[in-house]
Design an enzyme around this catalytic site. Structure first.
Site, PDB file in Angstrom:
ATOM      1  CD1 TRP A  34      44.926  35.292  43.095  1.00 19.35           C
ATOM      2  CD2 TRP A  34      46.589  33.792  42.968  1.00 19.35           C
ATOM      3  NE1 TRP A  34      45.608  35.511  41.912  1.00 19.35           N
ATOM      4  CE2 TRP A  34      46.632  34.610  41.812  1.00 19.35           C
ATOM      5  CE3 TRP A  34      47.529  32.780  43.109  1.00 19.35           C
ATOM      6  CZ2 TRP A  34      47.594  34.444  40.805  1.00 19.35           C
ATOM      7  CZ3 TRP A  34      48.483  32.607  42.102  1.00 19.35           C
ATOM      8  CH2 TRP A  34      48.512  33.428  40.975  1.00 19.35           C
ATOM      9  CG  ASP A  77      44.929  39.032  43.850  1.00 17.70           C
ATOM     10  OD1 ASP A  77      43.852  39.116  44.448  1.00 17.70           O
ATOM     11  OD2 ASP A  77      45.061  39.354  42.667  1.00 17.70           O
ATOM     12  NE  ARG A 116      44.494  35.158  38.182  1.00 20.16           N
ATOM     13  CZ  ARG A 116      43.858  35.696  37.148  1.00 20.16           C
ATOM     14  NH1 ARG A 116      43.235  34.930  36.280  1.00 20.16           N
ATOM     15  NH2 ARG A 116      43.838  36.994  36.952  1.00 20.16           N
ATOM     16  CG  ASP A 140      50.819  41.131  42.775  1.00 21.05           C
ATOM     17  OD1 ASP A 140      50.345  40.307  43.593  1.00 21.05           O
ATOM     18  OD2 ASP A 140      50.163  41.612  41.837  1.00 21.05           O
TER      19      ASP A 140
HETATM   20  N1  GLY Z   1      47.275  39.129  41.003  1.00 25.13           N
HETATM   21  C1  GLY Z   1      46.381  39.514  39.997  1.00 25.13           C
HETATM   22  C2  GLY Z   1      45.698  38.421  39.291  1.00 25.13           C
HETATM   23  O1  GLY Z   1      45.595  37.313  39.753  1.00 25.13           O
HETATM   24  O2  GLY Z   1      45.215  38.686  38.220  1.00 25.13           O
END
Ligand code: GLY
Length: 373
Positions: free
Chosen positions: A231, A155, A227, A94
Site C-alpha cells: 500500500w 493503508d 501488504r 477506506d
Molecule cells: N486495508 C486493510 C487491509 O489491507 O487489509
C-alpha cells in the site's frame, strides 16, 4: 516467452473467465470464495472495506471488452453502497477503496452526476477524519471511547487519491492540503530508515504527539507487514502522480526497493517480511498490489530505474500467474493464497482485491489501462 505475448494471453484468459464468473454472480458483492463460489457482502456486511473492488473489476472488464453486462453490474454495486454511505460507522479511512473504483469511476467514464455526489460525500467524510494537531487522517472508528482516536495506518495512503480527485473536481485546495499533510506525516512516522514501513502509528489525538507503533496485521511491532509495504509503495507513487512532489516519488522508490530486496527466490512473498524463517505463510495480494504499484513508479523514473521496477513487477506477476492463479472457469476467484492478517485464524484464501489488482496490472501491460486512482 515474449513479455507482451505472455500478458496478452493472460488478458484473454481473464476476459474468458470473468465473463462467466460475472454472469453467475451478477447480484453479489464478493469478498472471498467458499468452496469455489463467491460469497456476498451485500447480504453479509455492506460496510466492509473491500466492497468497491467487485465494481472496480467490472469497470476494468467493461473498459477491456465493451460488454454492457460489466457496466450494469458495476452500477448495481455502486447503488448498493448507498446503504453504506448512510451508516456513520461504515465510513472510514477506506472510503477511497469503496468509492474510487465505483462511483468516481462511473462519473469519470459516463459523467453521471449522482455518482459524482457519492464520490464527493465520501471525500468529505474522509477529509473530516483529519486531526489538525497531529497532521494525520484517523484510521478505524472504534467504540467511541477514544481508544483509537489517535491511530493512523499505512493503508490510508491508497485512499488519498479520493481527496486529490475531490480537490480538482470542485476547484478547492482543502482536500489536497489534507492529503499532502497526511502523506508528509506518513513519510516521517511510517517509513523507516531501511525503507520498511509500520502498519499502525498512534498519536495523542489531543496534542498530536507521537505515542507508539503497532504491528497491526503484520507479525509484530517493528516488523514489516507485506501488504502494508505494498500500500505504501503504490500510495506514495499516486501521491507523486497527483502532486508532483519529489519526496513522494523518492519515498515510493525507497519502499519499493525494500520490497524488491525481500521477494522470495520463487518470486512470491510472505505475509510479513519479518515473519519467522520457518513460517511459509504467503500473501498474494501484497505481491500483486506491489507489482501494480511498481508499474506506476515506472512511469515517473529514469530509463535505468524503469528497468528495475518493470522487471520486478513482471517477476511478481509471472510467478503469481504460474503458481497462484486458478483458471478453472468453475471456480469464481483467480488469485489464491491471499492472507488478510498474520494473526488471523485463517490464512491463504481468495480475496477480491487480489483479483482486482492482478487484472489492473495486466491491463497496464497490455495497453488497456483504466486508471481508477
Ligand atoms: N486495508 C486493510 C487491509 O489491507 O487489509
Amino acid at each position: 516467452m515474449d513479455e507482451l505475448i505472455w500478458a496478452e494471453k493472460v488478458s484473454e484468459k481473464i476476459k474468458k473467465k470473468v465473463e462467466l464468473v460475472a454472469e453467475r454472480n451478477k447480484n453479489k458483492i464478493p469478498y472471498t470464495t467458499k468452496d469455489g463460489s463467491f460469497d456476498d457482502m451485500s447480504q453479509g456486511n455492506i460496510c466492509w472495506w473491500t466492497n468497491g473492488f467487485w465494481g472496480g473489476i467490472m469497470w476494468q472488464l467493461y473498459h477491456g471488452t465493451k460488454n454492457e453486462m460489466f457496466r450494469e453490474i458495476a452500477e448495481e454495486n455502486e447503488k448498493k453502497l448507498d446503504q453504506n454511505l448512510m451508516e456513520p460507522q461504515g465510513l472510514d479511512h477506506d472510503n477511497g477503496f469503496k468509492w474510487l473504483p465505483t462511483a468516481v469511476a462511473n462519473y469519470r467514464l459516463t459523467g453521471n452526476l449522482k455518482s459524482r455526489s457519492r464520490g464527493l460525500l465520501a471525500a468529505n467524510n474522509l477529509a473530516g477524519r483529519f486531526n489538525p494537531v497531529g497532521s494525520f487522517i484517523r484510521a478505524w472508528n472504534g467504540d467511541d471511547d477514544g481508544r483509537v482516536a489517535g491511530w493512523a495506518i499505512i493503508d490510508c495512503m491508497m485512499n488519498l487519491p479520493l481527496l486529490y480527485w475531490a480537490s480538482k473536481e470542485i476547484n478547492d485546495p482543502r482536500f489536497m492540503q489534507i492529503a499532502t499533510i497526511h502523506a508528509d506525516t506518513a513519510v516521517k512516522y511510517f517509513v523507516r530508515e531501511d525503507g520498511s514501513v509500520n502498519h499502525i502509528v498512534e498519536f495523542n489525538p489531543a496534542t498530536g504527539e507521537f505515542v507508539k507503533t503497532y504491528g497491526g496485521q503484520g507479525y509484530g511491532e517493528g516488523s514489516c507487514w507485506t501488504r502494508g509495504q505494498a500500500w505504501a509503495l503504490y500510495g506514495f507513487a499516486l501521491s507523486y502522480k497527483h502532486t508532483k512532489k519529489k519526496l513522494y516519488l523518492d519515498t515510493a522508490k525507497k519502499v519499493a526497493n525494500y520490497f524488491i530486496e525481500h521477494i522470495w527466490e520463487n518470486g512470491l512473498v510472505p505475509v510479513d517480511f519479518c515473519q519467522p524463517k520457518d513460517c511459509s505463510l504467503e500473501d498474494s495480494t501484497a505481491a500483486v498490489i506491489a507489482a501494480s504499484g511498481m508499474l506506476e513508479i515506472e512511469k515517473s523514473v529514469s530509463k535505468e530505474e524503469k528497468k528495475i521496477y518493470h522487471e520486478a513487477a513482471i517477476g511478481l506477476l509471472q510467478a503469481l500467474e504460474k503458481e497462484r492463479c486458478n483458471w478453472d472457469d468453475n471456480i469464481d476467484n483467480i488469485l489464491e493464497k491471499c492472507t488478510a492478517a498474520f494473526h488471523d485464524k485463517e490464512h491463504e484464501f481468495s480475496i477480491i482485491y487480489g483479483d482486482y489488482f492482478f487484472i489492473e496490472a495486466i491491463w497496464k501491460l497490455t495497453g488497456q489501462e483504466l486508471f481508477l486512482w
